[in-house]
Design a protein around this motif. Structure first.
Motif, PDB file in Angstrom:
ATOM      1  N   UNK A 145       0.812  -1.217   0.000  1.00 54.62           N
ATOM      2  CA  UNK A 145       0.000   0.000   0.000  1.00 54.62           C
ATOM      3  C   UNK A 145       0.845   1.266   0.000  1.00 54.62           C
ATOM      4  N   UNK A 146       1.973   1.236   0.663  1.00 46.48           N
ATOM      5  CA  UNK A 146       2.853   2.407   0.683  1.00 46.48           C
ATOM      6  C   UNK A 146       3.291   2.770  -0.732  1.00 46.48           C
ATOM      7  N   UNK A 147       3.471   1.762  -1.574  1.00 47.09           N
ATOM      8  CA  UNK A 147       3.829   2.015  -2.966  1.00 47.09           C
ATOM      9  C   UNK A 147       2.618   2.520  -3.751  1.00 47.09           C
ATOM     10  N   UNK A 148       1.495   1.843  -3.602  1.00 40.96           N
ATOM     11  CA  UNK A 148       0.293   2.233  -4.336  1.00 40.96           C
ATOM     12  C   UNK A 148      -0.120   3.660  -4.018  1.00 40.96           C
ATOM     13  N   UNK A 149       0.073   4.049  -2.764  1.00 36.92           N
ATOM     14  CA  UNK A 149      -0.382   5.360  -2.308  1.00 36.92           C
ATOM     15  C   UNK A 149       0.681   6.445  -2.470  1.00 36.92           C
ATOM     16  N   UNK A 150       1.804   6.085  -3.060  1.00 35.24           N
ATOM     17  CA  UNK A 150       2.848   7.072  -3.324  1.00 35.24           C
ATOM     18  C   UNK A 150       3.569   7.571  -2.094  1.00 35.24           C
ATOM     19  N   UNK A 151       3.662   6.715  -1.070  1.00 31.48           N
ATOM     20  CA  UNK A 151       4.339   7.106   0.166  1.00 31.48           C
ATOM     21  C   UNK A 151       5.777   6.606   0.219  1.00 31.48           C
ATOM     22  N   UNK A 152       6.098   5.646  -0.636  1.00 26.19           N
ATOM     23  CA  UNK A 152       7.447   5.086  -0.643  1.00 26.19           C
ATOM     24  C   UNK A 152       7.765   4.523  -2.020  1.00 26.19           C
ATOM     25  N   UNK A 204      -5.643   9.394  -3.843  1.00 24.93           N
ATOM     26  CA  UNK A 204      -4.228   9.750  -4.068  1.00 24.93           C
ATOM     27  C   UNK A 204      -3.903   9.932  -5.547  1.00 24.93           C
ATOM     28  N   UNK A 205      -4.493   9.070  -6.390  1.00 25.25           N
ATOM     29  CA  UNK A 205      -4.196   9.118  -7.827  1.00 25.25           C
ATOM     30  C   UNK A 205      -5.486   8.984  -8.651  1.00 25.25           C
TER      31      UNK A 205
END
Length: 217
Positions: A145-152, A204-205
């Motif tokens: 999820x951190x990748x999907x949400x652009x956090x990491x 987020x996107x």
């Protein structure tokens, strides 16, 4: 949308959807939590919660557990998978806790990581949920999820953990760890949302059209 803005929106959604954050693994103290988390490796929380009552009925503290044979432990925990390794680790770490820590689970991540079968994620879960010490354990759900949400960038689990710690306030870490896992399982699963369908991904996107490609842990 800036990363900080995405983080604030994500926190708001998570607080609304999951205002309370019960620990998924049933336990009664730091030791039973430690054993439950160890057993949860490559096993569902639901299955662990079915097995631990049987195990803790026989031995609920390090002293009693250390007196069991590895085979006795293995026969009980076998349904959780990786039985030989887990039963060996449970017996060994229980003996170490009795010998070096007066039968108590330390509240220090580095000390926990030295115990057999206890990695960084397990140690982080224990200090955060048993001792309320800020930590941000990263499992496959959070990493995804951190990748999907652009956090990491998702380069690796360590990078994801550091990125999340830098984005969110320290007082929110313990709560967010549980919230993200709960949200991921319910609304943003590995095979389902793909970064396109759930409320957080769309927030987020909103212009994302194709499936998000993840980097594995």
């Amino acid at each position: 949308m800036k990363k900080s803005e995405r983080a604030k929106n994500i926190s708001k959604i998570l607080d609304r959807v999951f205002p309370t954050t019960p620990v998924p693994l049933d336990h009664s103290d730091p030791y039973t939590l430690l054993i439950a988390v160890l057993l949860s490796a490559q096993c569902t929380d639901e299955r662990v919660n079915k097995i631990t009552p049987k195990l803790f009925k026989v031995a609920k503290n390090p002293l009693k557990m250390s007196k069991l044979t590895q085979n006795q432990i293995y026969k009980i925990i076998k349904p959780c998978g990786l039985g030989p390794q887990k039963s060996k680790a449970i017996k060994q770490l229980s003996s170490i806790l009795v010998k070096n820590f007066d039968g108590k689970v330390p509240d220090d991540i580095s000390a926990l990581e030295k115990l057999p079968g206890v990695g960084h994620k397990t140690a982080s879960v224990v200090v955060s949920q048993a001792f309320n010490i800020p930590a941000f354990p990263v499992d496959t759900h959070i990493h995804r999820c951190a990748q999907r949400w652009g956090l990491s960038s998702g380069k690796n689990v360590k990078t994801t953990e550091n990125d999340l710690k830098n984005i969110f306030p320290i007082e929110e870490w313990n709560k967010l760890h549980i919230q993200i896992i709960m949200y991921a399982r319910a609304y943003c699963p590995a095979r389902g949302c793909y970064g396109l369908e759930c409320e957080i991904c769309k927030t987020c996107y909103p212009k994302r059209k194709s499936k998000f490609k993840h980097k594995k842990p």
